[in-house]
Design an enzyme around this catalytic site. Sequence first.
Site, PDB file in Angstrom:
ATOM      1  N   ASP A  10       1.560  -1.544  -0.284  1.00 17.88           N
ATOM      2  CA  ASP A  10      -0.223  -0.040  -0.077  1.00 17.88           C
ATOM      3  C   ASP A  10       0.974   1.037   0.536  1.00 17.88           C
ATOM      4  O   ASP A  10       1.562   1.488   1.098  1.00 17.88           O
ATOM      5  CB  ASP A  10      -1.079  -0.230   1.568  1.00 17.88           C
ATOM      6  CG  ASP A  10      -1.906   1.399   0.861  1.00 17.88           C
ATOM      7  OD1 ASP A  10      -2.151   2.055   0.795  1.00 17.88           O
ATOM      8  OD2 ASP A  10      -2.636   1.207   2.614  1.00 17.88           O
ATOM      9  N   ALA A  11       0.985   1.969  -1.087  1.00 19.39           N
ATOM     10  CA  ALA A  11       2.124   2.898  -1.477  1.00 19.39           C
ATOM     11  C   ALA A  11       1.068   3.987  -1.261  1.00 19.39           C
ATOM     12  O   ALA A  11       0.964   4.820  -2.302  1.00 19.39           O
ATOM     13  CB  ALA A  11       2.893   3.060  -2.360  1.00 19.39           C
ATOM     14  N   GLY A  13       0.587   8.828   0.417  1.00 20.85           N
ATOM     15  CA  GLY A  13       1.755  10.100  -0.160  1.00 20.85           C
ATOM     16  C   GLY A  13       2.671  10.199   1.248  1.00 20.85           C
ATOM     17  O   GLY A  13       3.345  10.586   0.612  1.00 20.85           O
ATOM     18  N   LEU A  15       3.967   7.186   3.967  1.00 19.35           N
ATOM     19  CA  LEU A  15       4.506   5.693   4.380  1.00 19.35           C
ATOM     20  C   LEU A  15       4.010   4.526   2.779  1.00 19.35           C
ATOM     21  O   LEU A  15       2.540   5.224   2.351  1.00 19.35           O
ATOM     22  CB  LEU A  15       4.182   4.969   5.667  1.00 19.35           C
ATOM     23  CG  LEU A  15       3.932   6.182   6.769  1.00 19.35           C
ATOM     24  CD1 LEU A  15       3.426   5.132   8.416  1.00 19.35           C
ATOM     25  CD2 LEU A  15       5.776   6.441   6.972  1.00 19.35           C
ATOM     26  N   LYS A  17       3.632   0.986   2.525  1.00 21.76           N
ATOM     27  CA  LYS A  17       3.046  -0.664   3.873  1.00 21.76           C
ATOM     28  C   LYS A  17       3.365  -1.838   2.873  1.00 21.76           C
ATOM     29  O   LYS A  17       2.660  -1.501   2.035  1.00 21.76           O
ATOM     30  CB  LYS A  17       1.679   0.341   4.762  1.00 21.76           C
ATOM     31  CG  LYS A  17       1.716   0.877   5.838  1.00 21.76           C
ATOM     32  CD  LYS A  17       1.852   2.274   5.351  1.00 21.76           C
ATOM     33  CE  LYS A  17       0.372   2.360   4.716  1.00 21.76           C
ATOM     34  NZ  LYS A  17       0.465   3.743   3.919  1.00 21.76           N
ATOM     35  N   GLU A  76      -7.271   1.220  -4.089  1.00 22.05           N
ATOM     36  CA  GLU A  76      -7.086   1.962  -2.932  1.00 22.05           C
ATOM     37  C   GLU A  76      -8.372   1.540  -1.831  1.00 22.05           C
ATOM     38  O   GLU A  76      -8.316   0.726  -0.949  1.00 22.05           O
ATOM     39  CB  GLU A  76      -6.994   2.934  -2.457  1.00 22.05           C
ATOM     40  CG  GLU A  76      -6.943   3.715  -1.267  1.00 22.05           C
ATOM     41  CD  GLU A  76      -5.641   4.899  -1.953  1.00 22.05           C
ATOM     42  OE1 GLU A  76      -5.447   5.780  -2.348  1.00 22.05           O
ATOM     43  OE2 GLU A  76      -5.712   5.824  -0.452  1.00 22.05           O
ATOM     44  N   ILE A 131      -1.116  16.385  10.822  1.00 17.19           N
ATOM     45  CA  ILE A 131      -0.539  16.509  12.244  1.00 17.19           C
ATOM     46  C   ILE A 131       1.031  17.203  12.091  1.00 17.19           C
ATOM     47  O   ILE A 131       1.286  17.505  12.808  1.00 17.19           O
ATOM     48  CB  ILE A 131      -0.567  15.061  12.988  1.00 17.19           C
ATOM     49  CG1 ILE A 131      -2.467  15.138  13.286  1.00 17.19           C
ATOM     50  CG2 ILE A 131       0.702  15.115  14.225  1.00 17.19           C
ATOM     51  CD1 ILE A 131      -2.594  13.611  14.100  1.00 17.19           C
TER      52      ILE A 131
END
Length: 272
Positions: A10-11, A13, A15, A17, A76, A131
Site C-alpha cells: 500500500d503505497a 502519500g 508511508l 506499507k 485503494e 498533524i
Amino acid sequence: MVNGVTAGIDAGGTLCKIAMQTEKGWVYQSFPTKQIQKCISWLDTYCAHRCLCITGGKASMIREKLKRSDYTLIPEFSASCAGARELLAAEGHADLSDFILTNVGTGTSINHVKGMTQEWMGGTGVGGGTILGLSGLLTGVYNYSTLIQYAEHGKRDLIDLTVARIYEGEKPPIPGDLTASNFGAVSDEAASPSSADQIASVIGLVAETVTSLSVLAAQKADVKTIVYIGSSFVNNSLLRKIVTRYSGQWGFVPIIPQYGSFCGAVGAALTK
Ligand SMILES: Nc1ncnc2c1ncn2[C@@H]1O[C@H](COP(=O)(O)OP(=O)(O)OP(=O)(O)O)[C@@H](O)[C@H]1O
Ligand SMILES: [Mg+2]
C-alpha cells in the site's frame, strides 16, 4: 520464500506499507514513501518469489521502479476495506459486517462497508499530514516520533475553547466539555502555549474533525460502529484517546485495530 504467494503493498502519500502472509501470520514492514528505493530493495530481497499486489495513490510510482512485471494493481478503497474485514476478524470482530471505515492517512477517507460491498462517503483533507505539517509549522518539530512524544505532555486549554468556557457558568445546550472552537482560545493577550500544547491541540483538531465527519457518515448509513485505521494512530495515544472518547460521546462504538495501518496492504495481498 514461498512461490506463488502474494505480498500486498500500500503505497500512500507518506508511508509505503507491506504485508505478507506467512505460516506464522502476517509480517508487516513500512518505509517512508520519500525513501522509495529502500522499499524497492526490501521487496527485491524478501519478496522476489511472491506475486505483488499494489494499491494506494503511489502504486504507479512503485510499479515504475520495480524491475518485474508480475504485479497486480488493486483499487485503494476495496483493498483497505478487504484488509479491515480480515484484521477485524483476527481481533474477534468477525461478525461485524456493517460499519463506517475511516482511514486517517495523509488525508482522511470515509467508506461505508456493508457485507462485501463498500461505498465512499467522503472525507477531509484534515488527517495525518495535518498533524505533521501544521505541528511542524507551529513548533519547528517535523519528526513524527518526536511530535507524538511532545503531545503526551501537552494541555489543550490555553489553545482550544470548550463549550463550557463560552457559557461561563450557565447551563450549555450541549455537553460543556465539547470543543466549541479549535484554537479559539488563542489571542495576543493570552499566555503563550508550549510546543507540547500546540501539538496536542493540532492532534485534537484532527481527531475531532475526523470523528465529527465519521459520526455524520454513521448516522447517514444507520450503523453503530466506526472503525478507524491509518498510520496516524501508530503510537499516537492522544489521537486514539480523543477519537475513542468523542465517538462514544455521540453514541457510536469506535474500534481502532492494532494493525490498522496495514489494512490496505493486507487487503491488496488478499485480493489477488
Ligand atoms: N514513521 C512515520 N513517519 C511519518 N509519519 C508517520 C509515521 N508513522 C505514522 N505517521 C503518521 O501517519 C500518517 C500517514 O498515514 P498513512 O500511512 O496511513 O497514510 P498514507 O497511506 O501514506 O497516505 P494516503 O492514504 O492519504 O495516501 C502521517 O501523516 C503521520 O501523521
Ligand atoms: Mg493510505
